[in-house]
Motif scaffolding. Structure first.
Motif, PDB file in Angstrom:
ATOM      1  N   MET A   1       0.864  -1.086  -0.134  1.00 56.58           N
ATOM      2  CA  MET A   1       0.056  -0.001  -0.059  1.00 56.58           C
ATOM      3  C   MET A   1       0.917   1.058  -0.008  1.00 56.58           C
ATOM      4  O   MET A   1       0.525   2.414  -0.788  1.00 56.58           O
ATOM      5  CB  MET A   1      -1.025   0.041   1.228  1.00 56.58           C
ATOM      6  N   SER A   2       1.944   1.352   0.753  1.00 59.73           N
ATOM      7  CA  SER A   2       2.665   2.588   0.880  1.00 59.73           C
ATOM      8  C   SER A   2       3.472   2.602  -0.435  1.00 59.73           C
ATOM      9  O   SER A   2       3.566   3.756  -0.760  1.00 59.73           O
ATOM     10  CB  SER A   2       3.847   2.188   1.948  1.00 59.73           C
ATOM     11  N   ARG A   3       3.876   1.625  -0.877  1.00 58.78           N
ATOM     12  CA  ARG A   3       4.752   1.739  -2.238  1.00 58.78           C
ATOM     13  C   ARG A   3       3.788   2.124  -3.346  1.00 58.78           C
ATOM     14  O   ARG A   3       4.262   3.014  -4.151  1.00 58.78           O
ATOM     15  CB  ARG A   3       5.264   0.584  -2.559  1.00 58.78           C
ATOM     16  N   THR A   4       2.677   1.524  -3.393  1.00 52.57           N
ATOM     17  CA  THR A   4       1.780   2.018  -4.529  1.00 52.57           C
ATOM     18  C   THR A   4       1.285   3.600  -4.437  1.00 52.57           C
ATOM     19  O   THR A   4       1.237   4.429  -5.082  1.00 52.57           O
ATOM     20  CB  THR A   4       0.464   1.082  -4.730  1.00 52.57           C
ATOM     21  N   THR A   5       0.771   3.708  -3.426  1.00 49.40           N
ATOM     22  CA  THR A   5       0.250   5.335  -3.044  1.00 49.40           C
ATOM     23  C   THR A   5       1.562   6.156  -2.985  1.00 49.40           C
ATOM     24  O   THR A   5       1.283   7.323  -3.826  1.00 49.40           O
ATOM     25  CB  THR A   5      -0.245   5.350  -1.380  1.00 49.40           C
ATOM     26  N   GLY A   6       2.712   5.674  -2.638  1.00 46.12           N
ATOM     27  CA  GLY A   6       3.886   6.690  -2.917  1.00 46.12           C
ATOM     28  C   GLY A   6       4.077   6.815  -4.499  1.00 46.12           C
ATOM     29  O   GLY A   6       4.833   7.964  -4.791  1.00 46.12           O
ATOM     30  N   ALA A   7       4.092   5.624  -5.235  1.00 45.10           N
ATOM     31  CA  ALA A   7       4.131   5.821  -6.675  1.00 45.10           C
ATOM     32  C   ALA A   7       3.161   6.794  -7.298  1.00 45.10           C
ATOM     33  O   ALA A   7       3.545   7.622  -8.290  1.00 45.10           O
ATOM     34  CB  ALA A   7       4.316   4.290  -7.400  1.00 45.10           C
ATOM     35  N   PHE A   8       1.916   6.874  -6.992  1.00 45.86           N
ATOM     36  CA  PHE A   8       1.103   7.517  -7.405  1.00 45.86           C
ATOM     37  C   PHE A   8       1.172   8.920  -7.213  1.00 45.86           C
ATOM     38  O   PHE A   8       1.239   9.734  -8.099  1.00 45.86           O
ATOM     39  CB  PHE A   8      -0.470   7.032  -7.038  1.00 45.86           C
ATOM     40  N   TYR A   9       1.758   9.115  -5.990  1.00 46.74           N
ATOM     41  CA  TYR A   9       2.060  10.693  -5.451  1.00 46.74           C
ATOM     42  C   TYR A   9       3.328  11.030  -6.355  1.00 46.74           C
ATOM     43  O   TYR A   9       3.220  12.252  -6.864  1.00 46.74           O
ATOM     44  CB  TYR A   9       2.524  10.474  -3.830  1.00 46.74           C
ATOM     45  N   VAL A  10       4.203  10.198  -6.549  1.00 49.85           N
ATOM     46  CA  VAL A  10       5.442  10.593  -7.451  1.00 49.85           C
ATOM     47  C   VAL A  10       4.954  10.836  -8.671  1.00 49.85           C
ATOM     48  O   VAL A  10       5.487  11.766  -9.363  1.00 49.85           O
ATOM     49  CB  VAL A  10       6.708   9.713  -7.139  1.00 49.85           C
ATOM     50  N   MET A  11       4.438  10.080  -9.209  1.00 53.10           N
ATOM     51  CA  MET A  11       4.066  10.160 -10.660  1.00 53.10           C
ATOM     52  C   MET A  11       3.029  11.265 -10.726  1.00 53.10           C
ATOM     53  O   MET A  11       3.367  12.148 -11.648  1.00 53.10           O
ATOM     54  CB  MET A  11       3.034   8.944 -11.200  1.00 53.10           C
ATOM     55  N   GLY A  12       2.158  11.690  -9.949  1.00 52.46           N
ATOM     56  CA  GLY A  12       1.291  12.927  -9.935  1.00 52.46           C
ATOM     57  C   GLY A  12       2.376  14.265  -9.967  1.00 52.46           C
ATOM     58  O   GLY A  12       2.060  15.330 -10.498  1.00 52.46           O
ATOM     59  N   GLY A  13       3.113  14.158  -8.953  1.00 55.68           N
ATOM     60  CA  GLY A  13       3.823  15.262  -8.661  1.00 55.68           C
ATOM     61  C   GLY A  13       4.950  15.674  -9.936  1.00 55.68           C
ATOM     62  O   GLY A  13       5.149  16.769 -10.383  1.00 55.68           O
ATOM     63  N   VAL A  14       5.401  14.548 -10.459  1.00 56.95           N
ATOM     64  CA  VAL A  14       6.268  14.723 -11.635  1.00 56.95           C
ATOM     65  C   VAL A  14       5.459  15.250 -12.945  1.00 56.95           C
ATOM     66  O   VAL A  14       6.006  16.410 -13.385  1.00 56.95           O
ATOM     67  CB  VAL A  14       6.953  13.274 -11.979  1.00 56.95           C
ATOM     68  N   LEU A  15       4.468  14.552 -12.839  1.00 54.20           N
ATOM     69  CA  LEU A  15       3.596  15.163 -14.300  1.00 54.20           C
ATOM     70  C   LEU A  15       3.022  16.410 -13.917  1.00 54.20           C
ATOM     71  O   LEU A  15       3.012  17.528 -14.844  1.00 54.20           O
ATOM     72  CB  LEU A  15       2.449  14.031 -14.407  1.00 54.20           C
ATOM     73  N   GLY A  16       2.695  16.643 -12.739  1.00 56.99           N
ATOM     74  CA  GLY A  16       1.963  18.239 -12.428  1.00 56.99           C
ATOM     75  C   GLY A  16       3.219  19.202 -12.689  1.00 56.99           C
ATOM     76  O   GLY A  16       2.912  20.339 -13.099  1.00 56.99           O
ATOM     77  N   LEU A  17       4.587  18.867 -12.115  1.00 52.31           N
ATOM     78  CA  LEU A  17       5.367  19.748 -12.186  1.00 52.31           C
ATOM     79  C   LEU A  17       5.787  19.992 -13.958  1.00 52.31           C
ATOM     80  O   LEU A  17       6.081  21.098 -14.333  1.00 52.31           O
ATOM     81  CB  LEU A  17       6.860  19.521 -11.731  1.00 52.31           C
ATOM     82  N   LEU A  18       5.702  18.862 -14.442  1.00 50.61           N
ATOM     83  CA  LEU A  18       6.143  18.876 -16.065  1.00 50.61           C
ATOM     84  C   LEU A  18       4.928  19.808 -16.995  1.00 50.61           C
ATOM     85  O   LEU A  18       5.403  20.589 -17.608  1.00 50.61           O
ATOM     86  CB  LEU A  18       6.070  17.493 -16.657  1.00 50.61           C
ATOM     87  N   VAL A  19       3.896  19.594 -16.542  1.00 50.05           N
ATOM     88  CA  VAL A  19       2.844  20.358 -16.941  1.00 50.05           C
ATOM     89  C   VAL A  19       2.634  21.744 -16.848  1.00 50.05           C
ATOM     90  O   VAL A  19       2.683  22.495 -17.486  1.00 50.05           O
ATOM     91  CB  VAL A  19       1.325  19.832 -16.783  1.00 50.05           C
TER      92      VAL A  19
END
Length: 592
Positions: A1-19
């Motif tokens: 759960m921690s790894r998956t939620t953390g991965a979603f967060y990182v993916m969203g953060g990176v995509l948000g910064l990129l956009v």
């Protein structure tokens, strides 16, 4: 759960910064200027939260993950509301799907539904707040969020059912292995104890063969329901395979696991064998299961219907015993076995008895000591030490008094008897000590003889072929039938002292003693009565036809040096009168 939620967060953060970095500022409608810095900050916060989850998430309590999911929903809403580009804002609304997937994967349906509902509500609210977007603009992303969340939830639960045993409703082997790996990760992080128990239903195949598989399934379901009700919170029970069950016990020590295992075994009428072990730092799940399986194997080989600890570490008593074995500081005393036909005045044999005083546990009994040796894999060395010492002492005793032809009785553990090559080990000890094989009697308890281990029975036959005799110790306390005495490779039976203790001056002799005497005569087996403490008991046993006896009435146990000293003094003391010497005929020696 921690790894998956953390991965979603990182993916969203990176995509948000990129956009945020590449999307043009294109104000299509007045009042839609937005706040690029706020969106970038939200994306950075998401990235940092994701990194924190990946690093420390497994140590966080479960409820805190709900906060992370709610925070993700809020950050997405801030990005959608504040991004200075309507097209990009609509694209960022797709991040609600991440939240829905995460909630559907790891939370119960009611909790997941609450998170998905929050996502849909905020999506339906935030998009129409953008200038130029109609009130229904949030319906499509909200609907997609709902659909993806439901589908992921259904698929997740279907996949989890693959970890469930359909017959008992417990975890199956796959599910248990997953739970075990998770528990090991938690134990490694928290430093908590972790115990594992494997339990096998004894002779379960006979239930299927004689009553059918439907009856066997009913037994498995009954056992599963009973045991599941005895486990505490956080403890997991699985049907590991066939008639083998596994119990995963987080935060449980080995001794507590043994007590729980005994409760499980006592709660069902079916006989069970169990192996118990505990996880040690750095061990893999496969190694932990293998050690528990060794304990289960030893439990079945030593007689079934018992619990054996295959420990990864030793108690202070086990450590002290290991040192005593290595240093040879254990004592072996000898209690005479006398001929009742001579009034108990002459010895025909001696039984070797282990004696040791533990500083770690001064009140430990010999039986407790043997149990510790078996549990901590010390029994092989202990058995060898006692047998070697006894044979050497007996050889010294016979050399000092050449006229003696005493037999030497030595106990053997059922675990050792079930080891391949045990008969050769005994032969090697006899050769190095010089003690004759035909004057050695190995004593094994009735339950151990009833273990039906092919290796144990083969060892008994090999030993008898080489001249060693076999005695069934504590006869009458086990569960093997009397008829099996005709087929078991044995020469002597030792009647348990509880039967002798039942002989009282104010009541007739127990009828069972007469039955045992008659049965042994018909089977051509010699009988030794244990625990004779009074003259009356000795007289009754003699009248019933018992030929041999031992007990405090004749003599206590003594070191070999004391026996030699008493013999040299002529044995005037009452408690050593059984150790008379002379010719074999005078000694009343009877080949055992």
């Amino acid at each position: 759960m921690s790894r998956t939620t953390g991965a979603f967060y990182v993916m969203g953060g990176v995509l948000g910064l990129l956009v945020t970095a590449i999307a043009p500022t294109q104000v299509l409608y007045p009042g839609d200027e937005g706040n690029r810095e706020l969106v970038g900050s939200a994306a950075a916060v998401a990235l940092l939260l994701g990194i924190s989850l990946l690093g420390w998430g497994p140590r966080m309590p479960h409820w805190l993950h709900h906060g992370y999911v709610v925070m993700a929903t809020i950050l997405v809403t801030i990005a959608v509301h504040s991004f200075p580009n309507t097209v990009a804002a609509i694209a960022l609304a797709s991040f609600y799907v991440f939240v829905a997937c995460d909630a559907a994967l790891f939370f119960a349906w009611t909790q997941a539904a609450a998170h998905i509902a929050l996502c849909m509500a905020l999506c339906l609210w935030v998009l129409p707040t953008r200038a130029g977007l109609p009130w229904w603009s949030g319906m499509i992303p909200a609907g997609i969020t709902f659909g993806v969340g439901v589908v992921v939830g259904i698929l997740t639960r279907m996949a989890s059912e693959a970890d469930i045993d359909t017959l008992t409703g417990l975890l199956n082997r796959r599910g248990f292995d997953r739970a075990l790996n998770t528990a090991i990760e938690h134990a490694d992080r928290s430093g908590q104890a972790l115990a594992l128990v494997l339990v096998d239903l004894d002779r379960f195949q006979k239930v299927n063969d004689h009553l059918g598989h439907r009856a066997g399934d009913a037994v498995l379901q009954k056992v599963a329901d009973t045991w599941a009700g005895l486990l505490g919170p956080g403890q997991r029970l699985a049907r590991y395979g066939g008639d083998v069950f596994a119990a995963l016990l987080p935060g449980t020590t080995e001794q507590a696991a043994i007590l729980l295992t005994e409760q499980l075994r006592a709660a069902v009428s079916t006989g069970c064998s169990a192996g118990v072990t505990s996880w040690q730092t750095g061990e893999s799940a496969s190694l932990l299961v293998s050690r528990a399986d060794v304990g289960l194997y030893r439990a079945k080989q030593s007689g079934r219907n018992r619990t054996v600890l295959e420990s990864g570490h030793r108690t202070p008593l086990a450590v002290e015993l290991r040192e005593a074995i290595d240093n040879g500081t254990l004592d072996v005393h000898y209690q005479p076995i006398v001929s009742l036909s001579d009034g108990g005045e002459k010895a025909v044999g001696v039984e070797a008895l282990l004696r040791w005083s533990s500083s770690a546990q001064p009140d430990v009994t010999t039986e407790g000591l043997i149990r510790v040796a078996e549990e901590y894999d010390l029994i092989a060395d202990l058995d060898e030490l006692v047998l070697r010492r006894a044979c050497a002492d007996a050889a010294q005793l016979q050399e000092t008094f050449a006229a003696l032809a005493l037999t030497l009785n030595v106990n053997v553990s059922g675990l050792e008897l079930a080891e391949t090559g045990y008969a050769d080990k005994v032969a090697g000890i006899l050769e190095t000590t010089g003690w004759p094989a035909d004057q050695l009697v190995l004593e094994v308890t009735e339950t151990e003889l009833a273990a039906e281990s092919d290796t144990a029975i083969a060892n008994l036959h090999t030993l008898r072929d080489r001249g060693v005799r076999i005695a069934i110790d504590d006869f009458g306390t086990g569960y093997s039938s009397l008829s099996r005495l005709a087929t078991l490779p044995s020469d002597i039976i030792k009647v348990d002292q509880s039967f002798v203790a039942a002989i009282r001056s104010d009541s007739p002799a127990p009828p069972l003693l007469g039955v045992i005497a008659a049965l042994s005569k018909s089977l051509d087996l010699q009988v030794i009565a244990e625990g004779v403490e009074t003259e009356h008991q000795a007289a009754v046993l003699t009248e019933l036809g018992f030929a041999l006896a031992q007990g405090y009435h004749y003599s206590d146990s003594h070191p070999v040096a004391d026996l030699i000293s008493d013999m040299n003094r002529g044995l005037g003391a009452a408690n050593t009168r059984a150790l008379g010497i002379g010719s074999e005929e005078q000694n009343g020696w009877v080949p055992l």
